[in-house]
Write an enzyme that holds these catalytic residues in place. Sequence first.
Site, PDB file in Angstrom:
ATOM      1  N   THR A  29       0.744  -1.115   0.051  1.00  0.00           N
ATOM      2  CA  THR A  29       0.056   0.061  -0.039  1.00  0.00           C
ATOM      3  C   THR A  29       0.744   1.224   0.069  1.00  0.00           C
ATOM      4  O   THR A  29       1.848   1.330   0.510  1.00  0.00           O
ATOM      5  CB  THR A  29      -0.788  -0.058   1.433  1.00  0.00           C
ATOM      6  OG1 THR A  29      -0.051   0.100   2.391  1.00  0.00           O
ATOM      7  CG2 THR A  29      -1.646  -1.482   1.360  1.00  0.00           C
ATOM      8  N   GLY A  30       0.149   2.378  -0.633  1.00  0.00           N
ATOM      9  CA  GLY A  30       1.017   3.596  -0.664  1.00  0.00           C
ATOM     10  C   GLY A  30       2.323   3.141  -1.780  1.00  0.00           C
ATOM     11  O   GLY A  30       3.482   3.944  -1.318  1.00  0.00           O
TER      12      GLY A  30
ATOM     13  N   SER B 269       7.554   4.070  11.990  1.00  0.00           N
ATOM     14  CA  SER B 269       8.526   5.160  11.993  1.00  0.00           C
ATOM     15  C   SER B 269       9.274   5.412  13.389  1.00  0.00           C
ATOM     16  O   SER B 269       8.831   4.785  14.520  1.00  0.00           O
ATOM     17  CB  SER B 269       7.653   6.607  11.638  1.00  0.00           C
ATOM     18  OG  SER B 269       8.574   7.683  12.047  1.00  0.00           O
TER      19      SER B 269
ATOM     20  N   THR C  15       2.738   4.194  -4.885  1.00  0.00           N
ATOM     21  CA  THR C  15       3.043   4.994  -6.041  1.00  0.00           C
ATOM     22  C   THR C  15       4.004   5.956  -5.784  1.00  0.00           C
ATOM     23  O   THR C  15       4.508   6.539  -6.891  1.00  0.00           O
ATOM     24  CB  THR C  15       1.612   5.902  -6.480  1.00  0.00           C
ATOM     25  OG1 THR C  15       1.225   6.525  -5.203  1.00  0.00           O
ATOM     26  CG2 THR C  15       0.646   4.684  -6.694  1.00  0.00           C
TER      27      THR C  15
ATOM     28  N   TYR D  66       0.724  12.070  14.478  1.00  0.00           N
ATOM     29  CA  TYR D  66       1.233  11.160  13.372  1.00  0.00           C
ATOM     30  C   TYR D  66       1.990  10.184  14.398  1.00  0.00           C
ATOM     31  O   TYR D  66       2.048   8.901  14.187  1.00  0.00           O
ATOM     32  CB  TYR D  66       2.176  11.985  12.686  1.00  0.00           C
ATOM     33  CG  TYR D  66       3.240  11.130  11.859  1.00  0.00           C
ATOM     34  CD1 TYR D  66       2.846  10.100  10.782  1.00  0.00           C
ATOM     35  CD2 TYR D  66       4.661  10.919  12.318  1.00  0.00           C
ATOM     36  CE1 TYR D  66       3.613   9.585  10.096  1.00  0.00           C
ATOM     37  CE2 TYR D  66       5.492  10.019  11.632  1.00  0.00           C
ATOM     38  CZ  TYR D  66       4.967   9.390  10.524  1.00  0.00           C
ATOM     39  OH  TYR D  66       5.788   8.645   9.841  1.00  0.00           O
TER      40      TYR D  66
ATOM     41  N   GLY E 213       7.049   3.493  -0.547  1.00  0.00           N
ATOM     42  CA  GLY E 213       6.227   2.113  -1.151  1.00  0.00           C
ATOM     43  C   GLY E 213       6.644   2.042  -2.505  1.00  0.00           C
ATOM     44  O   GLY E 213       6.827   0.717  -2.941  1.00  0.00           O
TER      45      GLY E 213
END
Length: 266
Positions: free
Chosen positions: A13-14, A143, A16, A156, A20
Amino acid sequence: MDLQLTGKTALVTGGTAGIGLAIGARLAAEGAHVVIPGRSRAKLDAAVTHIEQAHPGTAGRVRTVLANPADAEGAALLARELSDVDILVNNLGIYESKAFGDISDEDWRKYFEVNVLSGARLARQYLPGMLKRDWGRIIFIASDSALVIPPDMIHYGMTKSAQLSISRGLAATTKGTRVTVNSVLPGTTRSEGIGDFFKSVASNPNAPMAEIEAEFFRKERPTSLLQRVIEAEEIAALVAFVASPLSSATNGAALRADGGVVPTLA
C-alpha cells in the site's frame, strides 16, 4: 543473495511514490509479483512504468488495483480483486507538522483511519489465509516517531505507536507457524514533499536545503546516529529481507532503520 521471493505475491500500500514505490520495485526485482492499490489511475500507471524502466526484468510482474485501502469500501474492493497474498506491506501513511492545540478531532480521526485502521483491515483480511497455508509476511512501515514522539507531530506519532502494538499483538497469534509479523521503523526518509516539510519547521525556510536538513537533524532528530536523510531504496532493502523466507527467525520485531536504538518488545 537470492532472497527466495520468486513467485511470491506481495501487496504494497502507498506504493505509487516514496518508500512504497521503492519497496514495490525491490520486491519485483527480487522476483515477486507486486500489487499496488491506489486512488489515481495516472499515478498507478506511472508507478508501473517507473518500476519496469528501473528494473527491465520486472515487466509483467507489477499489477495495480484502483482502490483506496484507507477506507472500508476500498479495502473491500481490494479484497475482491486479490483474495490472497503471501506478503502484505502496510506502508500507506500521511504526515504533517502541526501544533497540538491545532489538531482537530477530525485530524485525529483521519490520521487513525489512514495510518492505523487501513493496515489493520488488510491484516484482518489476509492473515487467516497465511496461517492456513503456514507461510506469510505482514510488515508494518512505522516510524522512529513511534518511539520518540515529535512534539509537532503528536497525532502522527500516535498512529505509529499504534502500528507497533498491532504488529506485536498479531505476531503473538502466529506462534509456532511460518507466518511472521514485523515492523520497520524508518527515520526521516527522502520522499515527495520532504523538502517542504523541512522548510515548515526550519528557523530560516529560505536557507540552502543542505543547511535546513542539517538543522532539522540537529534540533528535531538528535538521537539519529545517521544524522542524514535516508534514501527510500535503503528502507526497501531491509523490507525485502524481512519479507524473505531467509528472515524466518525474525518475528514480532521492531526494526529501527535510522541508526537509533529500539527498546526490547518482550
